[in-house]
Design an enzyme around this catalytic site. Structure first.
Site, mmCIF file in Angstrom:
data_model
loop_
_atom_site.group_PDB
_atom_site.id
_atom_site.type_symbol
_atom_site.label_atom_id
_atom_site.label_comp_id
_atom_site.label_asym_id
_atom_site.label_seq_id
_atom_site.Cartn_x
_atom_site.Cartn_y
_atom_site.Cartn_z
ATOM 1 N N ASP A 28 -4.775 -9.417 12.593
ATOM 2 C CA ASP A 28 -5.712 -7.961 13.111
ATOM 3 C C ASP A 28 -4.306 -8.072 14.020
ATOM 4 O O ASP A 28 -4.668 -8.173 15.718
ATOM 5 C CB ASP A 28 -6.544 -7.575 13.704
ATOM 6 N N ASN A 62 1.229 -1.801 0.174
ATOM 7 C CA ASN A 62 -0.047 -0.120 -0.387
ATOM 8 C C ASN A 62 0.730 0.964 -0.173
ATOM 9 O O ASN A 62 2.325 1.213 0.275
ATOM 10 C CB ASN A 62 -0.630 -0.309 1.533
HETATM 11 N N1 CTP Z 1 -4.595 -2.860 12.069
HETATM 12 C C1 CTP Z 1 -3.726 -4.324 12.458
HETATM 13 N N2 CTP Z 1 -3.766 -5.094 11.902
HETATM 14 C C2 CTP Z 1 -3.854 -5.394 10.554
HETATM 15 C C3 CTP Z 1 -5.005 -4.321 10.197
HETATM 16 C C4 CTP Z 1 -4.558 -3.255 10.738
HETATM 17 O O1 CTP Z 1 -2.622 -3.785 13.810
HETATM 18 N N3 CTP Z 1 -4.191 -6.820 10.322
HETATM 19 C C5 CTP Z 1 -4.342 -1.713 12.931
HETATM 20 C C6 CTP Z 1 -3.444 -0.489 12.010
HETATM 21 O O2 CTP Z 1 -1.871 -0.625 12.468
HETATM 22 C C7 CTP Z 1 -3.898 0.814 12.473
HETATM 23 C C8 CTP Z 1 -5.931 0.288 12.890
HETATM 24 O O3 CTP Z 1 -5.401 -1.612 12.890
HETATM 25 O O4 CTP Z 1 -3.680 0.964 13.438
HETATM 26 C C9 CTP Z 1 -6.555 0.341 12.007
HETATM 27 O O5 CTP Z 1 -6.365 -0.177 10.724
HETATM 28 P P1 CTP Z 1 -7.144 0.457 8.820
HETATM 29 O O6 CTP Z 1 -6.331 0.138 8.267
HETATM 30 O O7 CTP Z 1 -7.562 1.591 9.476
HETATM 31 O O8 CTP Z 1 -8.366 -0.263 9.836
HETATM 32 P P2 CTP Z 1 -8.588 -2.236 9.154
HETATM 33 O O9 CTP Z 1 -8.222 -3.523 10.006
HETATM 34 O O10 CTP Z 1 -7.503 -2.644 7.747
HETATM 35 O O11 CTP Z 1 -10.694 -2.002 8.752
HETATM 36 P P3 CTP Z 1 -10.676 -1.337 7.573
HETATM 37 O O12 CTP Z 1 -10.031 -2.023 5.941
HETATM 38 O O13 CTP Z 1 -11.538 -2.253 7.256
HETATM 39 O O14 CTP Z 1 -11.010 0.413 7.190
#
Ligand code: CTP
Length: 398
Positions: A303, A208
């Site tokens: 996550d 990304n």
């Molecule tokens: N994050 C994480 N592990 C993942 C995905 C996300 O630790 N596999 C953490 C990121 O570091 C950030 C938070 O979760 O602190 C939110 O990340 P974001 O990309 O905004 O959210 P997503 O969980 O990816 O949700 P969505 O894609 O539905 O917005």
């Protein structure tokens, strides 16, 4: 900032030793006292005379020096500093440190010291990338040794890659961070940063647009307040913050492992843009064009934020980020509850904002008691304000 600080500077062998002379000058300009130790190999590259002249100090060289032992034993020498700095540190010196060997003055001082140690490695890129050096680095990081550099660039041996000694001013910044006596002194804080890369085959990956700029700024701001920062980063565009313990990973699963091994911590800030999915079946050979289009089947990554927020070793304060493109506050508020963290720093990453990959950020910090909208400011300023907020909150913790 360095007034009255006493630094024991161990100068290892290698062409980069000449930069140690500039380092000494810059440290003394800032009021530090520099006590130099020159290894036998180091003395092949810079003369004891120049080191003594620039430091204004006797150069310590041999383990069994009767005058030295009469004046000040090596144990006392190792403990009389506020910080031990090794610059440049060769692959050999790192190996000795990792094994706990004490067969010359430098390695003996490093084994006997009870003061923090900052290492600035410099070596050929193949030596830096060698599995043995990687192992030694991991051991030393686990032992709490701080690192600055090495930088990537063209090297004296004609090759290009990681292994160059960090620039003297970056080493000075790392020394200042290591000695910082701020409100976060004694607090261990984990920061994740950058994107993750999820392999498709040996040459392709899913990634990304995260540059790692906000995460690096947060690591630097926390270290500047005296925190002991473990900085776990995916392949980012920007440099890792000086004066932090840097752990480099590629994938989400490696990032989770690194975070779990770094626990316990007083706080954790999850600024990484972790890939939500990885390919279900990454191949170990390059996928060839053979007339049919390859189909990528994806599975969800763990996550990290949610795992740590709900885990047994949960830090007292867990801060997540939310990268959104619409309904920022509503989505981020729901995300805070879903993931179980204390605060969410929400930002709008729509391309029109220029935030992802840019130098500025406009965030809303969502806490249990509501949302606080911060004005648009540089990522460095967001980082400082967040670090101060973390310090204030931890001050209320035992
Ligand atoms: N994050 C994480 N592990 C993942 C995905 C996300 O630790 N596999 C953490 C990121 O570091 C950030 C938070 O979760 O602190 C939110 O990340 P974001 O990309 O905004 O959210 P997503 O969980 O990816 O949700 P969505 O894609 O539905 O917005």
């Amino acid at each position: 900032m360095l007034h009255g600080k006493r630094l024991l500077l161990i100068i290892g062998g290698g062409i980069a030793a000449y930069k140690a002379l500039d380092l000494i000058r810059r440290l003394r300009e800032r009021g530090a006292q520099v006590v130099p130790v020159l290894t036998r190999a180091g003395a092949e590259f810079v003369t004891p005379m120049s080191v003594a002249a620039l430091s204004g100090h006797k150069v310590h060289r041999e383990l069994f020096d009767l005058t030295d032992e009469a004046e000040m034993g090596h144990i006392q020498l190792s403990r009389s500093a506020d910080l031990v700095v090794v610059a440049p540190a060769t692959a050999d010196l790192m190996a000795k440190m990792a094994q706990g060997r004490a067969d010359d003055l430098a390695s003996t001082l490093l084994l006997a010291t009870d003061t923090p140690v900052l290492v600035a490695p410099a070596m050929n890129m193949r030596m830096w990338d060698h599995p043995a050096t990687r192992r030694n680095l991991a051991v030393l990081q686990q032992d709490g040794i701080r690192f600055v550099g090495p930088d990537e660039g063209s090297m004296a041996c004609g090759e290009f890659g990681p292994g160059r000694l960090a620039e003297p001013l970056a080493i000075v910044a790392a020394i200042e961070a290591a000695l910082a006596d701020g409100p976060l002194k004694g607090r261990h804080i984990i920061v994740t940063s950058g994107p993750t890369h999820e392999p498709i085959d040996p040459v392709r990956y899913i990634a990304n647009r995260s540059s790692g700029a906000q995460g690096s700024a947060i690591g630097r701001a926390l270290a500047a307040l005296g925190a002991d920062v473990t900085f776990i980063t995916g392949p980012a565009d920007v440099a890792a913050p000086e004066g932090t313990r840097v752990i480099r990973v590629e994938t989400a699963r490696q990032m989770l492992d690194a975070v779990q091994s770094a626990l316990p911590a007083d706080a954790a800030v999850f600024a990484a843009a972790v890939a939500d999915w990885r390919t279900a079946d990454a191949t170990d050979h390059k996928i060839k064009k053979n007339g049919t289009l390859p189909v990528l089947s994806l599975i969800e990554n763990p996550d990290i934020l949610a795992t740590v927020s709900k885990g047994a070793d949960r830090p007292a304060l867990v801060v997540g980020f939310a990268a959104e493109t619409d309904d920022v506050i509503a989505h981020a508020t729901a995300k805070r509850l879903r993931k179980g963290c204390d605060w969410i720093v929400a930002n709008d990453v729509s391309p029109a904002t220029g935030i992802m990959g840019g130098t500025e950020n406009e965030v809303t910090v969502i806490r249990p008691d509501g949302a606080e909208v911060w004005p648009r400011m540089t990522k460095d300023m967001v980082a400082s304000r967040l670090a101060r907020s973390i310090a204030d909150t931890l001050a209320g913790e035992p």
